[in-house]
Design a protein around this motif. Sequence first.
Motif, PDB file in Angstrom:
ATOM      1  N   THR A  29      -1.643  50.740  98.539  1.00 46.71           N
ATOM      2  CA  THR A  29      -2.785  49.866  98.285  1.00 46.71           C
ATOM      3  C   THR A  29      -3.089  48.974  99.480  1.00 46.71           C
ATOM      4  OG1 THR A  29      -1.400  48.126  97.317  1.00 46.71           O
ATOM      5  CG2 THR A  29      -2.261  49.812  95.816  1.00 46.71           C
ATOM      6  N   GLN A  30      -2.287  49.081 100.548  1.00 47.39           N
ATOM      7  CA  GLN A  30      -2.473  48.229 101.720  1.00 47.39           C
ATOM      8  C   GLN A  30      -2.967  48.987 102.946  1.00 47.39           C
ATOM      9  OE1 GLN A  30       1.451  46.377 101.969  1.00 47.39           O
ATOM     10  NE2 GLN A  30       0.646  44.555 100.959  1.00 47.39           N
ATOM     11  N   THR A  31      -2.667  50.276 103.020  1.00 47.23           N
ATOM     12  CA  THR A  31      -3.117  51.109 104.131  1.00 47.23           C
ATOM     13  C   THR A  31      -3.655  52.420 103.576  1.00 47.23           C
ATOM     14  OG1 THR A  31      -0.952  52.164 104.418  1.00 47.23           O
ATOM     15  CG2 THR A  31      -1.364  50.136 105.660  1.00 47.23           C
ATOM     16  N   CYS A  32      -4.364  53.173 104.402  1.00 46.41           N
ATOM     17  CA  CYS A  32      -4.885  54.474 103.975  1.00 46.41           C
ATOM     18  C   CYS A  32      -3.764  55.502 104.087  1.00 46.41           C
ATOM     19  CB  CYS A  32      -6.082  54.873 104.834  1.00 46.41           C
ATOM     20  SG  CYS A  32      -7.499  53.774 104.659  1.00 46.41           S
ATOM     21  N   ALA A  33      -2.986  55.624 103.031  1.00 45.98           N
ATOM     22  CA  ALA A  33      -1.838  56.518 103.039  1.00 45.98           C
ATOM     23  C   ALA A  33      -1.537  56.985 101.624  1.00 45.98           C
ATOM     24  CB  ALA A  33      -0.616  55.820 103.630  1.00 45.98           C
ATOM     25  N   PHE A  34      -1.130  58.253 101.500  1.00 47.17           N
ATOM     26  CA  PHE A  34      -0.689  58.801 100.219  1.00 47.17           C
ATOM     27  C   PHE A  34       0.229  59.985 100.498  1.00 47.17           C
ATOM     28  CE2 PHE A  34      -4.327  61.469 101.217  1.00 47.17           C
ATOM     29  CZ  PHE A  34      -3.916  62.741 100.829  1.00 47.17           C
ATOM     30  N   ASP A  35       0.969  60.380  99.477  1.00 48.70           N
ATOM     31  CA  ASP A  35       1.872  61.526  99.599  1.00 48.70           C
ATOM     32  C   ASP A  35       1.902  62.235  98.252  1.00 48.70           C
ATOM     33  OD1 ASP A  35       3.826  63.375 100.216  1.00 48.70           O
ATOM     34  OD2 ASP A  35       5.205  61.916 101.091  1.00 48.70           O
ATOM     35  N   TRP A  36       1.325  63.434  98.181  1.00 51.97           N
ATOM     36  CA  TRP A  36       1.233  64.222  96.946  1.00 51.97           C
ATOM     37  C   TRP A  36       2.123  65.442  97.096  1.00 51.97           C
ATOM     38  CZ3 TRP A  36      -0.841  69.160  95.684  1.00 51.97           C
ATOM     39  CH2 TRP A  36      -1.146  69.375  94.329  1.00 51.97           C
ATOM     40  N   ARG A  37       3.074  65.612  96.173  1.00 55.85           N
ATOM     41  CA  ARG A  37       4.009  66.732  96.230  1.00 55.85           C
ATOM     42  C   ARG A  37       3.974  67.461  94.895  1.00 55.85           C
ATOM     43  NH1 ARG A  37       9.035  64.987 100.062  1.00 55.85           N
ATOM     44  NH2 ARG A  37       7.983  63.329 101.237  1.00 55.85           N
ATOM     45  N   ALA A  38       3.703  68.756  94.958  1.00 49.90           N
ATOM     46  CA  ALA A  38       3.516  69.542  93.738  1.00 49.90           C
ATOM     47  C   ALA A  38       4.435  70.752  93.728  1.00 49.90           C
ATOM     48  CB  ALA A  38       2.061  69.995  93.631  1.00 49.90           C
ATOM     49  N   GLN A  39       4.707  71.218  92.520  1.00 52.92           N
ATOM     50  CA  GLN A  39       5.451  72.456  92.320  1.00 52.92           C
ATOM     51  C   GLN A  39       4.669  73.336  91.364  1.00 52.92           C
ATOM     52  OE1 GLN A  39       9.348  70.936  91.053  1.00 52.92           O
ATOM     53  NE2 GLN A  39      10.163  71.597  93.029  1.00 52.92           N
ATOM     54  N   ALA A  40       4.638  74.636  91.655  1.00 48.34           N
ATOM     55  CA  ALA A  40       3.880  75.574  90.840  1.00 48.34           C
ATOM     56  C   ALA A  40       4.612  76.905  90.795  1.00 48.34           C
ATOM     57  CB  ALA A  40       2.469  75.757  91.412  1.00 48.34           C
ATOM     58  N   GLY A  41       4.121  77.784  89.931  1.00 52.20           N
ATOM     59  CA  GLY A  41       4.736  79.099  89.811  1.00 52.20           C
ATOM     60  C   GLY A  41       5.977  79.064  88.942  1.00 52.20           C
ATOM     61  N   PRO A  42       6.550  80.232  88.656  1.00 49.66           N
ATOM     62  CA  PRO A  42       7.762  80.301  87.831  1.00 49.66           C
ATOM     63  C   PRO A  42       8.890  79.465  88.429  1.00 49.66           C
ATOM     64  CG  PRO A  42       6.825  82.488  88.178  1.00 49.66           C
ATOM     65  CD  PRO A  42       6.093  81.557  89.093  1.00 49.66           C
ATOM     66  N   PHE A  43       9.441  78.559  87.628  1.00 48.97           N
ATOM     67  CA  PHE A  43      10.559  77.710  88.049  1.00 48.97           C
ATOM     68  C   PHE A  43      10.218  76.858  89.280  1.00 48.97           C
ATOM     69  CE2 PHE A  43      12.293  81.696  86.280  1.00 48.97           C
ATOM     70  CZ  PHE A  43      12.849  81.186  85.108  1.00 48.97           C
ATOM     71  N   GLY A  44       8.911  76.602  89.492  1.00 50.46           N
ATOM     72  CA  GLY A  44       8.508  75.778  90.624  1.00 50.46           C
ATOM     73  C   GLY A  44       8.809  76.399  91.964  1.00 50.46           C
ATOM     74  N   VAL A  45       8.711  77.732  92.036  1.00 52.07           N
ATOM     75  CA  VAL A  45       9.098  78.442  93.254  1.00 52.07           C
ATOM     76  C   VAL A  45       8.192  78.109  94.439  1.00 52.07           C
ATOM     77  CG1 VAL A  45       7.705  80.487  92.728  1.00 52.07           C
ATOM     78  CG2 VAL A  45       9.751  80.713  94.157  1.00 52.07           C
ATOM     79  N   VAL A  46       6.947  77.705  94.153  1.00 49.07           N
ATOM     80  CA  VAL A  46       6.009  77.336  95.217  1.00 49.07           C
ATOM     81  C   VAL A  46       5.850  75.818  95.217  1.00 49.07           C
ATOM     82  CG1 VAL A  46       3.655  77.549  96.093  1.00 49.07           C
ATOM     83  CG2 VAL A  46       4.776  79.517  95.022  1.00 49.07           C
ATOM     84  N   SER A  47       5.978  75.207  96.379  1.00 50.76           N
ATOM     85  CA  SER A  47       5.802  73.765  96.500  1.00 50.76           C
ATOM     86  C   SER A  47       4.701  73.470  97.503  1.00 50.76           C
ATOM     87  CB  SER A  47       7.106  73.089  96.939  1.00 50.76           C
ATOM     88  OG  SER A  47       7.532  73.578  98.200  1.00 50.76           O
ATOM     89  N   GLY A  48       3.989  72.388  97.267  1.00 45.95           N
ATOM     90  CA  GLY A  48       2.913  71.988  98.163  1.00 45.95           C
ATOM     91  C   GLY A  48       2.989  70.510  98.461  1.00 45.95           C
ATOM     92  N   ARG A  49       2.569  70.138  99.647  1.00 43.83           N
ATOM     93  CA  ARG A  49       2.536  68.731 100.029  1.00 43.83           C
ATOM     94  C   ARG A  49       1.221  68.443 100.733  1.00 43.83           C
ATOM     95  NH1 ARG A  49       6.901  65.355 103.790  1.00 43.83           N
ATOM     96  NH2 ARG A  49       6.064  63.269 103.315  1.00 43.83           N
ATOM     97  N   ASP A  50       0.536  67.418 100.266  1.00 42.30           N
ATOM     98  CA  ASP A  50      -0.723  66.963 100.843  1.00 42.30           C
ATOM     99  C   ASP A  50      -0.542  65.481 101.108  1.00 42.30           C
ATOM    100  OD1 ASP A  50      -3.318  67.380 101.707  1.00 42.30           O
ATOM    101  OD2 ASP A  50      -4.218  67.012  99.750  1.00 42.30           O
ATOM    102  N   ALA A  51      -0.682  65.039 102.359  1.00 44.10           N
ATOM    103  CA  ALA A  51      -0.308  63.660 102.665  1.00 44.10           C
ATOM    104  C   ALA A  51      -1.115  63.093 103.820  1.00 44.10           C
ATOM    105  CB  ALA A  51       1.192  63.584 102.990  1.00 44.10           C
ATOM    106  N   LEU A  52      -1.134  61.770 103.863  1.00 45.09           N
ATOM    107  CA  LEU A  52      -1.728  61.019 104.965  1.00 45.09           C
ATOM    108  C   LEU A  52      -0.806  59.846 105.241  1.00 45.09           C
ATOM    109  CD1 LEU A  52      -4.188  60.489 106.863  1.00 45.09           C
ATOM    110  CD2 LEU A  52      -5.137  59.085 105.023  1.00 45.09           C
TER     111      LEU A  52
END
Length: 233
Positions: free
Chosen positions: A62-85
């Motif tokens: 809430t103080q700077t333009c920054a975020f970190d999004w981490r996701a898991q998808a697929g069977p047993f979360g075999v695929v992971s994704g990260r979108d960040a600033l």
Amino acid sequence: MTERASTNNTRLPSAVRDLATHLGVKPGHNRSTVTLTQTGRMKAKIDAKSWLAFTAEQSISTQTCAFDWRAQAGPFGVVSGRDALKDGEGRFDIMALGFIPIARAARSAALVRGELMRYLAELAWAPDAILKNTALRWREGGAGEILVGAGAGETAVEVVLSLDTEGRIAGAFAGDRPRSATAPFLPTPWRGRFSDYRRHEGRWLPFAGEVGWEIEGEEHLYWQARVERWGMN
């Protein structure tokens, strides 16, 4: 609240101060990071017929333009994704089994622009940033609209926030968000919508959201999610 933040708040357009009030934001709160969890579905490609279920954890400053999004998808979360600033640099990775790269965006101004637009569009989930993030530039738009910008030079961006009848953020729109992090960057109209507003920890927050691209006059939704948990620290 710091003297700098107090001075910034007095310079905000009245419509922006009203927005913060409608969302339940109170000056003086010292917590600086939103943490949330989501469940949802997304498409691997815009024209994909099927959706991929995911779970995600996200932090938003809430103080700077920054975020970190981490996701898991697929069977047993075999695929992971990260979108960040973070620290002015964007990041987008997709991995299999946690260590096999499927896709990784190289550093570029287009990547930073795209991530900045996401941060601005998601202010509905981090409403305290409206008052606390002094890097944001605000101006009033047409009826029921407020424009918010960030970045400088080739990474400068602006997003239009549309308000509902209760004065809360109903949607976000950018006319030129890069659809690709590599050349050609394909600047494309991009829109997000928020719904299912609830009073939570003293704030009005949307517990559902969806995002899509507008291509040749047709909307292509590719991401839908619900917030399962929201807090600040």
